[in-house]
Design a protein around this motif. Structure first.
Motif, PDB file in Angstrom:
ATOM      1  N   THR A  35       6.942   8.768   2.225  1.00 21.31           N
ATOM      2  CA  THR A  35       5.983   7.705   1.596  1.00 21.31           C
ATOM      3  C   THR A  35       6.153   7.927   0.195  1.00 21.31           C
ATOM      4  OG1 THR A  35       4.503   8.078   3.467  1.00 21.31           O
ATOM      5  CG2 THR A  35       3.817   6.740   1.762  1.00 21.31           C
ATOM      6  N   ARG A  72       0.862  -1.142  -0.053  1.00 26.71           N
ATOM      7  CA  ARG A  72      -0.032  -0.049  -0.045  1.00 26.71           C
ATOM      8  C   ARG A  72       0.962   1.421  -0.123  1.00 26.71           C
ATOM      9  NH1 ARG A  72      -5.814   0.243   2.317  1.00 26.71           N
ATOM     10  NH2 ARG A  72      -6.162   2.638   2.588  1.00 26.71           N
ATOM     11  N   PHE A  95       7.622   3.355   3.168  1.00 22.38           N
ATOM     12  CA  PHE A  95       7.762   4.137   4.066  1.00 22.38           C
ATOM     13  C   PHE A  95       9.409   4.263   4.516  1.00 22.38           C
ATOM     14  CE2 PHE A  95       3.648   5.798   5.536  1.00 22.38           C
ATOM     15  CZ  PHE A  95       2.940   4.734   5.050  1.00 22.38           C
ATOM     16  N   TYR A 107       4.309   5.578  -3.230  1.00 17.45           N
ATOM     17  CA  TYR A 107       3.206   4.762  -3.349  1.00 17.45           C
ATOM     18  C   TYR A 107       3.245   3.976  -4.673  1.00 17.45           C
ATOM     19  CZ  TYR A 107       0.852   7.289   0.138  1.00 17.45           C
ATOM     20  OH  TYR A 107       0.691   7.991   1.560  1.00 17.45           O
TER      21      TYR A 107
END
Lengths: 110, 113
Positions: A49, A31, A34, A51
């Protein structure tokens, strides 16, 4: 089994000597990826983060990149205050937990 | 800016005793996570709560339990403590899951003697 592997375990650099930290992951339905910085005895401090593959983010001397299997944290011209443990973590598909790698301990000497 | 508050910062307990760790998330954050970090180890996920309901469970021993209260603070209860429970326990909070990143507290250092 979801897994995050970081390398190297430890890295010693001279001030101004650029390098990269590696994070390879096998997290089902990742998902998000990090990066955290952790100083001894303190909680991890959020850095980035990422993605999707191809994504890049920068903050001061740090730049994080993401591919389908790995993430890299590039450190450009590091300073002694960049010395810390850098943790990479993958978020599971449900977004309910982070799976951490064991970290890379960076030491920058002047 | 408000951060995640954990208490106590340090705790010393004897074997077989009980310990309670508290976590106060960032205001408006609805999700709380607990992690255990042994010496030189990476943080290991224990348990998480979303809107006061358990949302996920990791490697949490049966001797441990946790809950999130109506004010969103959370408590980790640890019973029959063992020497191996000595570690840093971190709480983190986020707004509606992981997408905006977690914010970690400064941790509680538990020493079992």
């Amino acid at each position: 089994e979801d897994q995050v592997t970081q390398s190297p375990e430890a890295l010693r650099l001279q001030e101004g000597e650029s390098s990269s930290l590696n994070c390879s992951y096998t997290v089902s339905g990742l998902r998000g990826l990090f990066w955290y910085r952790q100083d001894p005895g303190k909680g991890p401090e959020f850095l980035f983060t990422l993605y999707s593959a191809g994504e890049e983010k920068e903050k001061e001397r740090l730049k994080a990149t993401l591919t389908k299997k790995e993430s890299f944290l590039h450190i450009t011209a590091p300073k002694p205050e960049d010395s810390a443990t850098y943790l990479c973590a993958g978020a599971n598909q449900a977004g309910t937990a982070l799976i951490f790698g064991k970290g890379t301990t960076l030491s920058v000497s002047s | 800016a408000a951060g995640v508050i954990q208490s106590p910062r340090h705790l010393i307990k004897e074997k077989r005793e009980t310990a309670t760790l508290k976590c106060y998330p960032i205001p408006r954050h609805d999700t709380v996570y607990w992690y255990q970090q042994g010496p030189g180890q990476d943080p290991q996920f224990l348990i998480s709560f979303y809107e006061k309901m358990q949302s996920d469970k990791g490697s949490i021993p049966d001797r441990f339990s946790a809950q999130q209260f109506s004010d969103y603070h959370s408590e980790l209860n640890m019973s029959s403590l063992e020497l191996g429970d000595s570690a840093l326990y971190f709480c983190a909070s986020s707004l509606s899951g992981v997408d905006y990143g977690y914010t970690f507290g400064s941790g509680t250092r538990l020493t079992v003697v």
